[in-house]
Design a protein around this motif. Structure first.
Motif, PDB file in Angstrom:
ATOM      1  N   GLY A   1       0.364  13.597  -1.786  1.00  0.00           N
ATOM      2  CA  GLY A   1       0.652  13.142  -1.491  1.00  0.00           C
ATOM      3  C   GLY A   1       0.622  11.197  -1.851  1.00  0.00           C
ATOM      4  N   ASN A   2       1.294  10.648  -1.485  1.00  0.00           N
ATOM      5  CA  ASN A   2       0.936   9.198  -1.554  1.00  0.00           C
ATOM      6  C   ASN A   2       2.276   8.533  -0.490  1.00  0.00           C
ATOM      7  OD1 ASN A   2       3.647   9.563  -3.092  1.00  0.00           O
ATOM      8  ND2 ASN A   2       2.671   7.562  -5.182  1.00  0.00           N
ATOM      9  N   ILE A   3       2.500   9.224   0.765  1.00  0.00           N
ATOM     10  CA  ILE A   3       3.421   8.465   1.834  1.00  0.00           C
ATOM     11  C   ILE A   3       2.440   7.761   2.284  1.00  0.00           C
ATOM     12  CG2 ILE A   3       5.264   8.941   3.118  1.00  0.00           C
ATOM     13  CD1 ILE A   3       5.740  11.384   2.099  1.00  0.00           C
ATOM     14  N   THR A   4       3.163   6.670   2.968  1.00  0.00           N
ATOM     15  CA  THR A   4       1.730   5.636   3.637  1.00  0.00           C
ATOM     16  C   THR A   4       1.499   5.872   4.328  1.00  0.00           C
ATOM     17  OG1 THR A   4       0.539   3.128   3.556  1.00  0.00           O
ATOM     18  CG2 THR A   4       3.123   3.500   3.515  1.00  0.00           C
ATOM     19  N   ARG A   5       1.264   5.134   5.640  1.00  0.00           N
ATOM     20  CA  ARG A   5       0.681   4.902   7.315  1.00  0.00           C
ATOM     21  C   ARG A   5       1.340   3.798   7.525  1.00  0.00           C
ATOM     22  NH1 ARG A   5      -4.224   7.811  10.063  1.00  0.00           N
ATOM     23  NH2 ARG A   5      -4.019   5.909  11.538  1.00  0.00           N
ATOM     24  N   LEU A   6       2.595   3.946   8.355  1.00  0.00           N
ATOM     25  CA  LEU A   6       3.774   2.858   8.758  1.00  0.00           C
ATOM     26  C   LEU A   6       2.834   2.291   9.747  1.00  0.00           C
ATOM     27  CD1 LEU A   6       6.569   3.771   8.090  1.00  0.00           C
ATOM     28  CD2 LEU A   6       5.395   2.803   6.723  1.00  0.00           C
ATOM     29  N   ASP A   7       2.122   2.814  10.680  1.00  0.00           N
ATOM     30  CA  ASP A   7       0.535   1.989  11.692  1.00  0.00           C
ATOM     31  C   ASP A   7      -0.095   1.109  10.568  1.00  0.00           C
ATOM     32  OD1 ASP A   7      -0.633   4.291  10.195  1.00  0.00           O
ATOM     33  OD2 ASP A   7      -2.344   3.831  11.680  1.00  0.00           O
ATOM     34  N   ARG A   8      -0.478   1.170   9.858  1.00  0.00           N
ATOM     35  CA  ARG A   8      -1.282   0.317   9.148  1.00  0.00           C
ATOM     36  C   ARG A   8      -0.372  -0.806   8.617  1.00  0.00           C
ATOM     37  NH1 ARG A   8      -4.595   4.767   5.795  1.00  0.00           N
ATOM     38  NH2 ARG A   8      -5.683   5.694   7.342  1.00  0.00           N
ATOM     39  N   ALA A   9       1.143  -0.500   8.331  1.00  0.00           N
ATOM     40  CA  ALA A   9       2.140  -1.281   7.554  1.00  0.00           C
ATOM     41  C   ALA A   9       2.745  -2.723   9.133  1.00  0.00           C
ATOM     42  CB  ALA A   9       3.452  -1.210   6.652  1.00  0.00           C
ATOM     43  N   THR A  10       2.026  -2.185  10.243  1.00  0.00           N
ATOM     44  CA  THR A  10       3.287  -2.492  11.900  1.00  0.00           C
ATOM     45  C   THR A  10       2.715  -2.522  12.756  1.00  0.00           C
ATOM     46  OG1 THR A  10       3.723   0.061  12.411  1.00  0.00           O
ATOM     47  CG2 THR A  10       5.104  -1.757  11.038  1.00  0.00           C
ATOM     48  N   GLY A  11       1.324  -2.363  13.013  1.00  0.00           N
ATOM     49  CA  GLY A  11       0.158  -2.669  13.820  1.00  0.00           C
ATOM     50  C   GLY A  11       0.055  -1.477  15.270  1.00  0.00           C
ATOM     51  N   VAL A  12       0.959  -0.194  14.879  1.00  0.00           N
ATOM     52  CA  VAL A  12       1.578   0.372  15.805  1.00  0.00           C
ATOM     53  C   VAL A  12       1.738   1.961  15.259  1.00  0.00           C
ATOM     54  CG1 VAL A  12       3.936  -0.175  16.647  1.00  0.00           C
ATOM     55  CG2 VAL A  12       2.908   1.166  18.045  1.00  0.00           C
ATOM     56  N   ASP A  13       0.910   2.909  15.763  1.00  0.00           N
ATOM     57  CA  ASP A  13       1.068   4.295  15.771  1.00  0.00           C
ATOM     58  C   ASP A  13       2.596   4.413  15.735  1.00  0.00           C
ATOM     59  OD1 ASP A  13      -1.764   4.802  14.855  1.00  0.00           O
ATOM     60  OD2 ASP A  13      -1.967   5.399  17.156  1.00  0.00           O
TER      61      ASP A  13
ATOM     62  N   ILE B   1       4.945  -8.113   8.842  1.00  0.00           N
ATOM     63  CA  ILE B   1       4.501  -6.733   9.204  1.00  0.00           C
ATOM     64  C   ILE B   1       4.718  -6.780   7.399  1.00  0.00           C
ATOM     65  CG2 ILE B   1       6.137  -4.896   8.892  1.00  0.00           C
ATOM     66  CD1 ILE B   1       6.753  -4.787  12.084  1.00  0.00           C
ATOM     67  N   ASP B   2       3.478  -5.852   7.395  1.00  0.00           N
ATOM     68  CA  ASP B   2       4.515  -5.262   4.996  1.00  0.00           C
ATOM     69  C   ASP B   2       5.477  -4.553   5.026  1.00  0.00           C
ATOM     70  OD1 ASP B   2       1.790  -6.395   5.407  1.00  0.00           O
ATOM     71  OD2 ASP B   2       1.006  -4.383   5.270  1.00  0.00           O
ATOM     72  N   ASP B   3       6.850  -5.277   4.567  1.00  0.00           N
ATOM     73  CA  ASP B   3       7.979  -5.284   5.132  1.00  0.00           C
ATOM     74  C   ASP B   3       8.858  -4.454   3.442  1.00  0.00           C
ATOM     75  OD1 ASP B   3       8.431  -7.421   4.013  1.00  0.00           O
ATOM     76  OD2 ASP B   3       9.575  -8.385   5.816  1.00  0.00           O
ATOM     77  N   GLU B   4       7.824  -4.425   2.428  1.00  0.00           N
ATOM     78  CA  GLU B   4       8.356  -3.382   1.617  1.00  0.00           C
ATOM     79  C   GLU B   4       8.992  -2.323   1.035  1.00  0.00           C
ATOM     80  OE1 GLU B   4       8.609  -5.937  -1.390  1.00  0.00           O
ATOM     81  OE2 GLU B   4       7.510  -7.672  -0.827  1.00  0.00           O
ATOM     82  N   PHE B   5      10.071  -2.242   0.121  1.00  0.00           N
ATOM     83  CA  PHE B   5      10.356  -0.940   0.267  1.00  0.00           C
ATOM     84  C   PHE B   5       9.321  -0.389  -0.208  1.00  0.00           C
ATOM     85  CE2 PHE B   5      14.976   1.403   0.892  1.00  0.00           C
ATOM     86  CZ  PHE B   5      14.751   0.610   2.546  1.00  0.00           C
ATOM     87  N   THR B   6       9.849   1.174   0.062  1.00  0.00           N
ATOM     88  CA  THR B   6       8.777   1.987  -0.749  1.00  0.00           C
ATOM     89  C   THR B   6       9.588   3.569  -1.332  1.00  0.00           C
ATOM     90  OG1 THR B   6       7.969   3.149   1.488  1.00  0.00           O
ATOM     91  CG2 THR B   6       6.885   1.222   0.641  1.00  0.00           C
ATOM     92  N   PHE B   7       8.880   3.445  -2.133  1.00  0.00           N
ATOM     93  CA  PHE B   7       9.404   5.021  -3.291  1.00  0.00           C
ATOM     94  C   PHE B   7       7.757   6.096  -3.293  1.00  0.00           C
ATOM     95  CE2 PHE B   7      10.658   7.856  -6.928  1.00  0.00           C
ATOM     96  CZ  PHE B   7      11.574   8.892  -5.428  1.00  0.00           C
ATOM     97  N   SER B   8       7.844   7.376  -2.388  1.00  0.00           N
ATOM     98  CA  SER B   8       6.744   8.532  -2.284  1.00  0.00           C
ATOM     99  C   SER B   8       7.364   9.671  -2.197  1.00  0.00           C
ATOM    100  CB  SER B   8       6.151   7.458  -1.180  1.00  0.00           C
ATOM    101  OG  SER B   8       6.798   7.130   0.365  1.00  0.00           O
ATOM    102  N   ASN B   9       5.755   9.902  -2.852  1.00  0.00           N
ATOM    103  CA  ASN B   9       6.362  11.941  -2.895  1.00  0.00           C
ATOM    104  C   ASN B   9       4.855  12.535  -1.550  1.00  0.00           C
ATOM    105  OD1 ASN B   9       4.407  13.112  -4.246  1.00  0.00           O
ATOM    106  ND2 ASN B   9       4.418  11.220  -4.913  1.00  0.00           N
ATOM    107  N   ARG B  10       5.606  13.244  -1.149  1.00  0.00           N
ATOM    108  CA  ARG B  10       4.823  14.449  -1.266  1.00  0.00           C
ATOM    109  C   ARG B  10       4.779  15.716  -1.509  1.00  0.00           C
ATOM    110  NH1 ARG B  10       4.832  16.834   5.792  1.00  0.00           N
ATOM    111  NH2 ARG B  10       6.207  18.464   4.559  1.00  0.00           N
ATOM    112  N   VAL B  11       3.954  16.334  -2.120  1.00  0.00           N
ATOM    113  CA  VAL B  11       4.066  17.426  -2.689  1.00  0.00           C
ATOM    114  C   VAL B  11       2.848  19.136  -1.556  1.00  0.00           C
ATOM    115  CG1 VAL B  11       3.568  19.709  -4.302  1.00  0.00           C
ATOM    116  CG2 VAL B  11       4.105  17.234  -4.840  1.00  0.00           C
TER     117      VAL B  11
END
Length: 532
Positions: free
Chosen positions: A220-232, A189-199
């Motif tokens: 915004g730049n809040i990533t979709r975690l399905d791409r980090a984990t492989g599940v919606d 899993i891509d498990d790096e901690f992230t800091f992001s935003n949405r306006v």
């Protein structure tokens, strides 16, 4: 107008002006509480003009002040009642409230005299005594009027728009996903901690006072975690990643049709959840609701949407019927074959809401959807890959949902839903059918640790493909989904003030992608929401 009356009104005006001019600064400072009281009186006590004393339901001929009221109504037309048709003559009245009424009567009498009316000498003498008695209060009213005139002038010179209000929401998110391996195959899993935003900035425009044109700007730049984990099912409920480029997120118009119907027309971003009540009051918001995408509301509400129309029809105080037709806004504006408003991906739906009491809300929703090959997503990106696209071909689906919310007492709300989808493969040669189920329960404990704070818990089964078959011409191939994915979310919403909310929390996925051989995935996050 008689000479005596002119002198009376002129003298009142001069006295009022002289008093304000002599003590304006002192009044503005010392009588602020008085101005606030008068403002509260003017705001809260909405009144209606009375043409006959008999229009006042709580005034009768046996009342000691009946003749006086009838005289003021019939001779000077300067008595008003409350919208419910009452006068409330036994209600305590402050001197400032009486002065406000006296001032209104003076203005009404002046208008009457300008039109050729007459005032008796007795009433003239009474007015003169009242003006002397309430000189200070009338001066305060004059100061308030001058103050309001100045504020209005300032607003007219500096306001953004006479018809449009700006409101916004900013999210800062600190979080990440954790687990031993991805749910869609080998690899970490891509498990790096992230800091992001949405306006989000909403420009809400009203042309009649009862309608609203909403234009939303979003980045915004809040990533979709399905791409980090492989599940919606791992997705956050507020993810938006357009590289912080500003886009139009919503553009729709809401307006009344008569007294019982509210209509919606949208060109961008209009969803079923904008028209239908998803019956999940404490978790539906992306900014202050569930942290997980699945936990916000029944996935039945998700599907092709963006452009179309809908309405709410109030059938009584406790029953509402809603319907909508929405097309994918990416294709609704295209004239290319298998696109446009009626020949591309679409959702048509209806819902019945029923509130048996003030604390209980129930709803039943049905939607009919069509999605072209490559666009099929039966789960609304909240479940397993199998549930999202079981065929790999175009599909139509019938979707059913039941939702409920129950406020038990004042501090505890219990809610939940169940959703069922039956889908048919659409192809000239290949046939197929699939069933997808999902359900959830949630609980919200209100005012935990302080007023406005909420402790929330969600548990459920994200969309699961329970059974499917596909036939390429040589006999059906059957899929039996024996493994189930489960999601549990725990969060605490801390209300710093009316504009800032901090929500730490986490959710866990067991058997992600309907496979009990997959490792458990955990998503932890701290969402800070600023609203203005």
């Amino acid at each position: 107008m008689s000479k005596a009356m002119r002198n009376l009104l002129s003298g009142a005006t001069v006295a009022l002006g002289a008093t304000v001019a002599f003590s304006g600064a002192a009044i503005a400072e010392e009588n602020q509480a008085v101005l606030d009281q008068i403002s509260q009186y003017s705001t809260d006590n909405s009144v209606a003009q009375v043409n006959s004393v008999f229009q006042l339901s709580d005034v009768s001929p046996s009342d000691w002040a009946f003749d006086a009221l009838r005289n003021l109504v019939e001779n000077y037309n300067c008595i008003v009642g409350y919208p419910d048709g009452t006068f409330r003559g036994t209600r305590p009245l402050s001197r400032y409230e009486f002065a406000a009424g006296l001032n209104a009567c003076l203005q009404q009498i002046e208008r009457m005299l300008e039109g050729g009316g007459e005032v008796t000498q007795e009433d003239l003498a009474a007015l003169r005594r009242l003006l002397n008695e309430f000189e200070a209060e009338l001066a305060t009213l004059g100061a308030r009027v001058d103050d309001l005139d100045g504020r209005v002038e300032f607003l007219e010179d500096n306001q953004f728009s006479t018809t449009t209000k700006l409101n916004g929401e900013v999210i800062f998110n600190l979080g990440g996903a954790f687990g031993d391996s991805r749910a869609d195959g080998p690899g970490p899993i891509d498990d790096e901690f992230t800091f992001s935003n949405r306006v989000r900035l909403n420009l809400d425009t009203s042309f009649t006072g009862r309608d609203r044109l909403r234009t939303r700007l979003e980045a915004g730049n809040i990533t979709r975690l399905d791409r980090a984990t492989g599940v919606d099912a791992a997705r956050l409920g507020f993810d938006t990643n357009n590289g912080n480029d500003v886009e139009i997120g919503k553009l729709f118009y809401r307006f009344p049709v008569g007294d019982n119907i509210t209509a919606y027309v949208g060109a961008v971003g209009l969803g079923l959840d904008d028209i239908f009540d998803v019956t999940n009051p404490y978790f539906e918001s992306s900014g202050n609701g569930a942290l997980s995408r699945f936990g916000r509301f029944n996935p039945i509400y998700r599907g092709p949407d963006g452009a179309g129309a809908g309405f709410n029809f109030d059938l009584g105080e406790r029953v509402t019927f809603s319907a909508a037709y929405l097309a994918d806004d990416g294709g609704a504006s295209s004239p290319v074959s298998k696109n446009g408003l009626f020949n591309g991906n679409y959702t048509a739906g209806a819902q019945l809401d029923f509130a048996p009491s003030d604390n209980i809300m129930l709803s039943a929703v049905y939607t009919r959807r069509y999605q072209q090959g490559g666009d099929v997503n039966l789960s609304g990106s909240t479940g397993s890959d199998f549930a999202a696209d079981p065929f790999g071909f175009a599909a139509s689906s019938n979707n059913f949902g039941l939702q409920g919310s129950w406020l038990i007492g004042e501090k505890f709300n219990l809610g939940g839903w169940v959703g069922y989808t039956n889908a048919d493969l659409k192809d000239p040669v290949v046939t197929g059918n699939a069933d997808v189920w999902n359900w959830a329960v949630n609980a919200a404990l209100l005012d935990v640790g302080g007023e406005g704070n909420t402790l929330g818990f969600i548990f459920g089964q994200p969309p699961k493909l329970t059974e499917a078959d596909i036939d390429f011409g040589g006999g059906p191939i059957t899929f039996d989904g024996s493994d189930s994915t489960y999601l549990a979310e725990l969060q605490y919403r801390y209300k710093v003030n009316n504009n800032i909310t901090i929500t730490p929390g986490a959710y866990v996925l067991w058997n992600p992608n309907q496979n009990d051989a997959n490792d458990t995935i955990v998503v932890g996050t701290v969402r800070t929401t600023f609203s203005f």
